[in-house]
Design an enzyme around this catalytic site. Structure first.
Site, short mmCIF file in Angstrom:
data_model
loop_
_atom_site.label_atom_id
_atom_site.label_comp_id
_atom_site.label_asym_id
_atom_site.label_seq_id
_atom_site.Cartn_x
_atom_site.Cartn_y
_atom_site.Cartn_z
N ASP A 82 -1.69 -25.77 -6.23
CA ASP A 82 -1.95 -27.51 -4.70
C ASP A 82 -1.52 -28.65 -5.59
OD1 ASP A 82 -3.40 -29.96 -3.97
OD2 ASP A 82 -5.22 -28.87 -3.58
N VAL A 83 -0.63 -29.61 -4.91
CA VAL A 83 -0.16 -30.64 -6.03
C VAL A 83 -0.88 -31.21 -6.19
CG1 VAL A 83 2.33 -29.59 -4.85
CG2 VAL A 83 1.26 -31.84 -4.34
N ASN A 109 8.41 -32.43 -1.47
CA ASN A 109 8.15 -32.50 -0.29
C ASN A 109 6.92 -32.82 0.47
OD1 ASN A 109 9.23 -31.69 2.09
ND2 ASN A 109 7.61 -29.95 2.08
N TYR A 182 -1.89 -43.12 5.57
CA TYR A 182 -0.20 -42.18 5.62
C TYR A 182 0.82 -42.98 4.84
CZ TYR A 182 3.94 -39.12 6.51
OH TYR A 182 4.69 -38.46 6.42
N LYS A 186 3.90 -43.32 1.37
CA LYS A 186 4.87 -43.60 1.39
C LYS A 186 5.72 -44.95 1.26
CE LYS A 186 5.02 -39.47 3.82
NZ LYS A 186 5.93 -37.95 3.03
P1 NAD Z 1 4.55 -29.73 7.35
O1 NAD Z 1 3.18 -29.35 7.95
O2 NAD Z 1 4.77 -28.14 8.50
O3 NAD Z 1 5.11 -28.73 5.96
C1 NAD Z 1 3.98 -29.76 4.91
C2 NAD Z 1 4.05 -28.83 4.12
O4 NAD Z 1 3.12 -29.09 2.67
C3 NAD Z 1 3.58 -27.39 4.44
O5 NAD Z 1 3.80 -26.19 3.81
C4 NAD Z 1 1.87 -27.68 3.02
O6 NAD Z 1 1.36 -26.88 2.64
C5 NAD Z 1 1.99 -28.66 2.27
N1 NAD Z 1 0.87 -28.85 1.26
C6 NAD Z 1 0.14 -30.11 2.54
N2 NAD Z 1 -1.15 -30.06 1.22
C7 NAD Z 1 -0.40 -29.20 0.24
C8 NAD Z 1 -0.59 -29.23 -1.37
N3 NAD Z 1 -2.56 -29.97 -1.66
N4 NAD Z 1 0.52 -28.75 -1.98
C9 NAD Z 1 1.04 -27.65 -2.00
N5 NAD Z 1 1.74 -27.98 -0.54
C10 NAD Z 1 0.82 -28.05 0.08
O7 NAD Z 1 4.60 -31.18 7.63
P2 NAD Z 1 6.69 -31.30 7.52
O8 NAD Z 1 7.36 -32.02 8.62
O9 NAD Z 1 7.67 -30.03 6.84
O10 NAD Z 1 6.76 -32.77 6.30
C11 NAD Z 1 7.00 -32.62 4.79
C12 NAD Z 1 6.96 -33.13 4.29
O11 NAD Z 1 7.67 -34.32 5.30
C13 NAD Z 1 5.46 -34.12 4.49
O12 NAD Z 1 5.96 -34.99 3.16
C14 NAD Z 1 5.57 -35.81 5.45
O13 NAD Z 1 5.09 -36.80 5.14
C15 NAD Z 1 7.14 -35.89 5.57
N6 NAD Z 1 8.19 -36.39 6.35
C16 NAD Z 1 7.71 -35.47 7.83
C17 NAD Z 1 8.66 -35.81 9.51
C18 NAD Z 1 7.97 -35.59 10.86
O14 NAD Z 1 8.85 -36.39 11.19
N7 NAD Z 1 8.16 -34.14 10.41
C19 NAD Z 1 8.85 -37.34 9.00
C20 NAD Z 1 8.61 -37.94 8.31
C21 NAD Z 1 8.78 -37.73 6.59
#
Ligand code: NAD
Length: 284
Positions: A82-83, A109, A182, A186
């Site tokens: 857990d990060v 990420n 959120y 960011k």
């Molecule tokens: P997702 O939900 O598919 O993936 C998120 C990942 O983070 C999952 O593997 C989850 O288990 C992991 N995670 C959550 N809490 C954690 C913790 N405490 N320790 C370790 N891992 C943890 O979502 P995504 O869209 O792939 O998001 C990835 C990143 O991209 C995030 O930082 C998100 O804010 C960012 N992001 C996504 C989008 C989008 O449109 N999908 C847009 C902008 C930014």
């Protein structure tokens, strides 16, 4: 005509783009068993990096991704942590160093949303999101930087002593009602990234962010999983398509490789123009 600088030969360029630019390097991607993180991990591994697939839930998915990488000529292991928890982050880095010796590339990420109207947002919703999205990035980056500084440069594999890529969002600059925790996280990532980049550049450590726009992943399924929702979302995207995880994977390879050697302290928006204020396209 003479030039004051040498162009690389076309032969060298052709060779460059057929070799794996991250060969010999070790990468850690947090939250790498879903969505963007999975894509980034797969791309880095395909580009030659030995890659840690970090996960906090669904170990079977993380193991499957690592297996697929290992079966196709790459190298990967899955490590739980857990990060947002300092002891778990430190244990994860120790396991990585046992397996791969060091770290060259960190992709911060892992991230999530806990949405709420502002007046109803609880302290738990606030702390949970900030704890993972910002503190998690700080904790992982600190461990990586300690190792970069301890190990020093390895010019035979990269011009930089270490590379950190922070997964930010268009919401580091676009305010987002209903998502104050959120957007704050960011915005925090943006200045965490820039402050690290400024402080660490003399040590040849490069720190950048990727600012994804709308990318099809589990975090935002309801925004694109029906034709109506997707059409509405596309009105925010001048390039008129919703992004895919591979759009981010490719950008991550660029920022991790020496192709981006003179880039530090910047956010690369990968958003189809979402940050271009599309509402003003017809005059505002
Ligand atoms: P997702 O939900 O598919 O993936 C998120 C990942 O983070 C999952 O593997 C989850 O288990 C992991 N995670 C959550 N809490 C954690 C913790 N405490 N320790 C370790 N891992 C943890 O979502 P995504 O869209 O792939 O998001 C990835 C990143 O991209 C995030 O930082 C998100 O804010 C960012 N992001 C996504 C989008 C989008 O449109 N999908 C847009 C902008 C930014």
């Amino acid at each position: 005509m003479t030039t004051t600088f040498a162009q690389p030969s076309q032969q060298d360029l052709v060779a460059h783009y057929t070799h794996q630019p991250l060969t010999g390097q070790a990468a850690l991607v947090t939250g790498a068993n879903s969505g963007i993180g999975e894509s980034v991990a797969r791309h880095l591994a395909a580009a030659g990096a030995a890659t840690v697939i970090n996960y906090v839930t669904n170990p079977d998915v993380a193991e499957k991704i690592a297996d697929e990488i290992n079966q196709t000529g790459g190298r990967a292991i899955a490590i739980a942590a857990d990060v947002s928890k300092e002891d778990q982050v430190q244990a994860m880095f120790s396991k990585m160093f046992e397996a791969f010796g060091t770290i060259d590339i960190l992709v911060n990420n892992a991230g999530l949303q806990k949405d709420s109207a502002f007046q109803n947002m609880t302290i738990d919703q606030w702390n949970f999101v900030l704890g993972i999205n910002v503190t998690g990035q700080f904790l992982c980056a600190r461990e990586a930087v300690r190792e970069f500084l301890r190990r020093g440069p390895k010019p035979e594999i990269s011009s930089a002593t270490g590379k950190i890529i922070c997964m930010s969002s268009v919401h580091e600059v676009i305010p987002w009602g209903g998502h104050a925790n959120y957007a704050s996280s960011k915005g925090g990532v943006m200045l965490l990234m820039k402050s690290m980049a400024q402080e660490l550049a003399p040590h040849k450590i490069r720190v950048n962010s990727i600012g994804p726009g709308a990318i099809k992943t589990p975090i935002n399924t309801s925004a694109w999983d029906t034709p109506e929702a997707e059409a509405k979302l596309r009105t925010l995207i001048p390039y008129d398509r919703v992004g895919e995880p591979k759009d981010i994977g490719r950008a991550a390879v660029f920022l991790a490789s020496d192709d981006s050697d003179y880039i530090t302290g910047t956010t690369l928006f990968v958003d189809g123009g979402m940050t271009l204020y599309p509402g003003f396209a017809t005059g505002g």
